[in-house]
Design a protein around this motif. Structure first.
Motif, PDB file in Angstrom:
ATOM      1  N   THR A   1      45.087 -52.614  28.971  1.00  0.00           N
ATOM      2  CA  THR A   1      46.211 -52.676  28.036  1.00  0.00           C
ATOM      3  C   THR A   1      47.430 -51.917  28.551  1.00  0.00           C
ATOM      4  OG1 THR A   1      44.562 -52.707  26.269  1.00  0.00           O
ATOM      5  CG2 THR A   1      46.837 -52.246  25.610  1.00  0.00           C
ATOM      6  N   VAL A   2      48.556 -52.610  28.580  1.00  0.00           N
ATOM      7  CA  VAL A   2      49.817 -51.943  28.916  1.00  0.00           C
ATOM      8  C   VAL A   2      50.323 -51.266  27.646  1.00  0.00           C
ATOM      9  CG1 VAL A   2      52.212 -52.294  29.637  1.00  0.00           C
ATOM     10  CG2 VAL A   2      50.359 -53.586  30.737  1.00  0.00           C
ATOM     11  N   GLY A   3      50.588 -49.953  27.749  1.00  0.00           N
ATOM     12  CA  GLY A   3      51.049 -49.200  26.582  1.00  0.00           C
ATOM     13  C   GLY A   3      52.494 -48.760  26.730  1.00  0.00           C
ATOM     14  N   ARG A   4      53.099 -48.434  25.590  1.00  0.00           N
ATOM     15  CA  ARG A   4      54.464 -47.897  25.586  1.00  0.00           C
ATOM     16  C   ARG A   4      54.513 -46.672  24.686  1.00  0.00           C
ATOM     17  NH1 ARG A   4      53.888 -52.895  25.317  1.00  0.00           N
ATOM     18  NH2 ARG A   4      54.672 -54.280  26.935  1.00  0.00           N
ATOM     19  N   PRO A   5      53.683 -45.658  24.996  1.00  0.00           N
ATOM     20  CA  PRO A   5      53.667 -44.471  24.120  1.00  0.00           C
ATOM     21  C   PRO A   5      54.966 -43.687  24.207  1.00  0.00           C
ATOM     22  CG  PRO A   5      52.341 -44.090  26.107  1.00  0.00           C
ATOM     23  CD  PRO A   5      52.754 -45.539  26.138  1.00  0.00           C
ATOM     24  N   ALA A   6      55.246 -42.936  23.135  1.00  0.00           N
ATOM     25  CA  ALA A   6      56.428 -42.061  23.151  1.00  0.00           C
ATOM     26  C   ALA A   6      56.221 -40.925  24.146  1.00  0.00           C
ATOM     27  CB  ALA A   6      56.671 -41.499  21.751  1.00  0.00           C
ATOM     28  N   ALA A   7      54.953 -40.511  24.315  1.00  0.00           N
ATOM     29  CA  ALA A   7      54.676 -39.414  25.258  1.00  0.00           C
ATOM     30  C   ALA A   7      53.191 -39.432  25.640  1.00  0.00           C
ATOM     31  CB  ALA A   7      55.012 -38.077  24.620  1.00  0.00           C
ATOM     32  N   VAL A   8      52.932 -38.967  26.854  1.00  0.00           N
ATOM     33  CA  VAL A   8      51.551 -38.751  27.300  1.00  0.00           C
ATOM     34  C   VAL A   8      51.420 -37.254  27.582  1.00  0.00           C
ATOM     35  CG1 VAL A   8      49.784 -39.295  29.013  1.00  0.00           C
ATOM     36  CG2 VAL A   8      51.482 -41.034  28.382  1.00  0.00           C
ATOM     37  N   VAL A   9      50.452 -36.608  26.921  1.00  0.00           N
ATOM     38  CA  VAL A   9      50.232 -35.173  27.142  1.00  0.00           C
ATOM     39  C   VAL A   9      49.055 -35.019  28.101  1.00  0.00           C
ATOM     40  CG1 VAL A   9      49.767 -32.958  26.049  1.00  0.00           C
ATOM     41  CG2 VAL A   9      51.026 -34.715  24.803  1.00  0.00           C
ATOM     42  N   LEU A  10      49.209 -34.090  29.060  1.00  0.00           N
ATOM     43  CA  LEU A  10      48.163 -33.846  30.056  1.00  0.00           C
ATOM     44  C   LEU A  10      47.610 -32.431  29.863  1.00  0.00           C
ATOM     45  CD1 LEU A  10      50.142 -35.350  33.084  1.00  0.00           C
ATOM     46  CD2 LEU A  10      48.228 -36.426  31.885  1.00  0.00           C
ATOM     47  N   PRO A  11      46.721 -32.238  28.895  1.00  0.00           N
ATOM     48  CA  PRO A  11      46.228 -30.882  28.621  1.00  0.00           C
ATOM     49  C   PRO A  11      45.378 -30.341  29.768  1.00  0.00           C
ATOM     50  CG  PRO A  11      45.089 -32.498  27.247  1.00  0.00           C
ATOM     51  CD  PRO A  11      46.145 -33.240  27.999  1.00  0.00           C
ATOM     52  N   GLU A  12      45.417 -29.013  29.913  1.00  0.00           N
ATOM     53  CA  GLU A  12      44.613 -28.363  30.949  1.00  0.00           C
ATOM     54  C   GLU A  12      43.543 -27.461  30.356  1.00  0.00           C
ATOM     55  OE1 GLU A  12      47.521 -26.522  33.535  1.00  0.00           O
ATOM     56  OE2 GLU A  12      48.436 -28.477  33.983  1.00  0.00           O
ATOM     57  N   SER A  13      43.446 -27.435  29.025  1.00  0.00           N
ATOM     58  CA  SER A  13      42.439 -26.599  28.355  1.00  0.00           C
ATOM     59  C   SER A  13      42.210 -27.158  26.956  1.00  0.00           C
ATOM     60  CB  SER A  13      42.956 -25.156  28.238  1.00  0.00           C
ATOM     61  OG  SER A  13      44.106 -25.167  27.394  1.00  0.00           O
ATOM     62  N   ALA A  14      41.139 -26.643  26.317  1.00  0.00           N
ATOM     63  CA  ALA A  14      40.875 -27.037  24.927  1.00  0.00           C
ATOM     64  C   ALA A  14      42.053 -26.600  24.043  1.00  0.00           C
ATOM     65  CB  ALA A  14      39.579 -26.398  24.442  1.00  0.00           C
ATOM     66  N   HIS A  15      42.605 -25.436  24.369  1.00  0.00           N
ATOM     67  CA  HIS A  15      43.750 -24.931  23.602  1.00  0.00           C
ATOM     68  C   HIS A  15      44.922 -25.929  23.667  1.00  0.00           C
ATOM     69  CE1 HIS A  15      46.412 -21.933  21.885  1.00  0.00           C
ATOM     70  NE2 HIS A  15      47.293 -22.287  22.812  1.00  0.00           N
ATOM     71  N   ASP A  16      45.168 -26.467  24.867  1.00  0.00           N
ATOM     72  CA  ASP A  16      46.244 -27.471  25.018  1.00  0.00           C
ATOM     73  C   ASP A  16      45.956 -28.725  24.189  1.00  0.00           C
ATOM     74  OD1 ASP A  16      47.464 -25.829  26.861  1.00  0.00           O
ATOM     75  OD2 ASP A  16      47.020 -27.083  28.612  1.00  0.00           O
ATOM     76  N   VAL A  17      44.682 -29.109  24.147  1.00  0.00           N
ATOM     77  CA  VAL A  17      44.326 -30.308  23.360  1.00  0.00           C
ATOM     78  C   VAL A  17      44.680 -30.063  21.893  1.00  0.00           C
ATOM     79  CG1 VAL A  17      42.433 -31.802  22.568  1.00  0.00           C
ATOM     80  CG2 VAL A  17      42.509 -31.047  24.965  1.00  0.00           C
ATOM     81  N   GLY A  18      44.346 -28.864  21.410  1.00  0.00           N
ATOM     82  CA  GLY A  18      44.694 -28.509  20.023  1.00  0.00           C
ATOM     83  C   GLY A  18      46.198 -28.570  19.809  1.00  0.00           C
ATOM     84  N   ALA A  19      46.942 -28.034  20.780  1.00  0.00           N
ATOM     85  CA  ALA A  19      48.417 -28.035  20.656  1.00  0.00           C
ATOM     86  C   ALA A  19      48.948 -29.468  20.653  1.00  0.00           C
ATOM     87  CB  ALA A  19      49.028 -27.231  21.806  1.00  0.00           C
ATOM     88  N   ALA A  20      48.345 -30.326  21.470  1.00  0.00           N
ATOM     89  CA  ALA A  20      48.790 -31.728  21.529  1.00  0.00           C
ATOM     90  C   ALA A  20      48.507 -32.431  20.196  1.00  0.00           C
ATOM     91  CB  ALA A  20      48.085 -32.445  22.680  1.00  0.00           C
ATOM     92  N   LEU A  21      47.339 -32.156  19.620  1.00  0.00           N
ATOM     93  CA  LEU A  21      47.017 -32.777  18.324  1.00  0.00           C
ATOM     94  C   LEU A  21      48.003 -32.312  17.249  1.00  0.00           C
ATOM     95  CD1 LEU A  21      43.133 -32.484  18.547  1.00  0.00           C
ATOM     96  CD2 LEU A  21      44.380 -34.624  18.208  1.00  0.00           C
ATOM     97  N   ARG A  22      48.345 -31.024  17.289  1.00  0.00           N
ATOM     98  CA  ARG A  22      49.305 -30.505  16.289  1.00  0.00           C
ATOM     99  C   ARG A  22      50.686 -31.110  16.514  1.00  0.00           C
ATOM    100  NH1 ARG A  22      46.098 -25.912  16.676  1.00  0.00           N
ATOM    101  NH2 ARG A  22      47.303 -25.175  18.448  1.00  0.00           N
ATOM    102  N   LEU A  23      51.074 -31.254  17.800  1.00  0.00           N
ATOM    103  CA  LEU A  23      52.388 -31.846  18.105  1.00  0.00           C
ATOM    104  C   LEU A  23      52.469 -33.268  17.540  1.00  0.00           C
ATOM    105  CD1 LEU A  23      55.131 -31.914  19.631  1.00  0.00           C
ATOM    106  CD2 LEU A  23      53.866 -32.637  21.679  1.00  0.00           C
TER     107      LEU A  23
END
Ligand SMILES: Cc1cc2nc3c(=O)[nH]c(=O)nc-3n(C[C@H](O)[C@H](O)[C@H](O)COP(=O)(O)OP(=O)(O)OC[C@H]3O[C@@H](n4cnc5c(N)ncnc54)[C@H](O)[C@@H]3O)c2cc1C
Length: 436
Positions: free
Chosen positions: A33-55
């Motif tokens: 699937t070709v996507g057109r997301p507003a942003a792709v987040v590249l987390p480097e830790s579980a903490h980053d994943v949490g921050a991405a979900l909150r964002l």
């Protein structure tokens, strides 16, 4: 839910890729699937994943989770939302060689896992492709090359490190979070973001590997003989059958893998397969397991395989079901049909022990159709097979509707999955749904 990307929190600085970024074109899409997301987040830790979900939630953006990008529904990307791509979380560590316990992060690919574990004489049966991500397989099932010997990948998960949709990091194991562990093993996609898995690997270096090419009669008697042989076979033997159209009938290309490096064990396991038809091509070797999910499988995903896939599990192979399989794979608009042998270790766990509850079926039948007429081709090919189906495997399914959910999680399992998804993700941030 389609807002605008809000202010990027300090911990995600440099890890958010938006359309103007030169990395965007290789991060926007998945395999199908070709996507057109507003942003792709590249987390480097579980903490980053949490921050991405909150964002995502603060910005009012829909979330897509991606590990390897090989999902068949295209849910690893979206249009206008936020993709959390776990590729930077790809560590593979042997925690305890004695108990064969390994810790694998969700963004690793199975080719990388096979290579890293081979140096320790260990392997995990995952799938047939080295580019598939750990996160997708290990939250859905994992029907691999050694499935009858090892069972599903999820059968050997002992703990999962999860970031819940509210950003909280939790370690789920049998003692501390049994419900979360239950749902992550088969229906993880709707409960939380798995960042790492603790999995018991198997002692394995080399395996027997054979390829056979044979004609298939229109009535499917050849397939019935294949199913009979597998039902009598030792667990060491797992097989995958590709049916390819030959006008009004089909040919079968069988890959057989034997979980042993002992030539006589391999020969004994393979020999009964030679009697199911006039084999036109056959070869057998002993090869390192890494050759079955090789490094050359690794590639970027750019939407290169627009397609639609569905699947169903079969209990035994009746004459009608065998004929329907050949019909689906032949004729004027054939589907691409694959069969995987189950049984053996896949029948060992109690059906209620995890969210993947299908523990008595013998065959996984998968059908795919490719662009441009993938929907109509697949629907027509699958129609004769549908009445024979006894459940389905979530990971070989493009549809994200209620009917597909009910096939993957029938009866009380479906109720428990729904309840747990609501419990861990009350806002429905991760809930699978049809594309916008
Ligand atoms: C070429 C090919 C070969 C395949 N062969 C096999 C096979 O042999 N055996 C088999 O069992 N399957 C096989 N599959 C199917 C495969 O299991 C699924 O497509 C799986 O979802 C892919 O995982 P991924 O991480 O690459 O997918 P992605 O596209 O990254 O993810 C798909 C979805 O899975 C969920 N997900 C992914 N990662 C996480 C995570 N970390 N936490 C929570 N949810 C997550 C999300 O909903 C996500 O949108 C194959 C698929 C392809 C395309």
């Amino acid at each position: 839910m389609n807002g605008n990307l809000g202010a990027i929190p300090a911990e995600l600085a440099g890890k958010v890729v938006t359309p103007g970024d030169r990395r965007y074109h290789i991060l926007r899409s998945t395999y199908t699937t070709v996507g057109r997301p507003a942003a792709v987040v590249l987390p480097e830790s579980a903490h980053d994943v949490g921050a991405a979900l909150r964002l995502a939630q603060d910005s009012g953006l829909r979330v897509a989770i991606r590990s390897g990008g090989h999902g068949l529904s295209g849910s690893g990307t979206n249009d206008g939302g936020l993709v959390i791509d776990l590729r930077a979380l790809n560590r593979i560590d042997v925690i305890d060689r004695g108990s064969r316990l390994v810790r694998i992060e969700a963004g690793a690919r199975w080719a990388q896992v096979a290579e890293a574990l081979a140096t320790h004489g260990l392997a995990i049966s995952s799938g047939d492709h080295g580019n598939v991500g750990v996160g997708g397989i290990a939250t859905g099932g994992g029907v691999g090359w050694l499935v009858r010997q090892y069972g599903l990948t999820i059968d050997h998960i002992r703990a999962v490190e999860v970031v819940l949709p509210n950003g909280t990091a939790v370690r789920a194991d049998a003692e501390t979070e049994p419900d979360l562990l239950w749902v992550m093993r088969g229906a993880g996609a709707g409960a939380g973001v798995a960042v790492a898995f603790e999995i018991e690997a198997m002692e394995l270096r080399d395996v027997g590997y054979a390829q056979l090419l044979l004609p298939v009669d229109p009535a499917g008697e050849t397939l019935r003989r294949w199913a009979d042989v597998i039902a009598q076979s030792p667990r060491e033997l797992s097989t995958a059958v590709l049916l390819s159209s030959q006008g009004s009938t089909a040919a079968a290309f069988i890959t057989a893998v034997v979980a042993s490096d002992n030539p006589s064990v391999v020969r004994d396991a393979l020999e009964p397969l030679l009697g199911i038809a006039d084999i036109t091509v056959q070869q057998a070797h002993i090869v390192p397991y890494t050759e079955l999910v090789p490094r050359f499988h690794l590639h970027a995903n750019t939407g290169q395989m627009p397609s639609r896939t569905t699947n169903g599990l079969l209990t035994g192979l009746t004459p009608d079901a065998a004929r329907a399989l050949v019909t689906a794979a032949s004729g004027p608009a054939p589907a691409f049909v694959q069969l995987r042998s189950l049984g053996g270790a896949t029948h060992d766990p109690a059906p209620s022990s995890m969210a993947f509850t299908h523990r008595h079926q013998d065959i996984l039948a998968i059908a795919s159709a490719f662009s441009p007429n993938e929907r109509s081709t697949l629907a027509a090919a699958w129609k004769p097979l549908a009445p024979h189906i006894d459940g389905a495997y979530v990971n070989f399914e493009s549809a994200r509707d209620e009917a597909a959910f009910a096939r993957a999680y029938p009866g009380s399992a479906g109720t428990r999955v729904t309840d747990l998804w609501k419990h861990y993700d009350p806002e429905g941030v991760l809930r699978p749904r049809p594309p916008a």
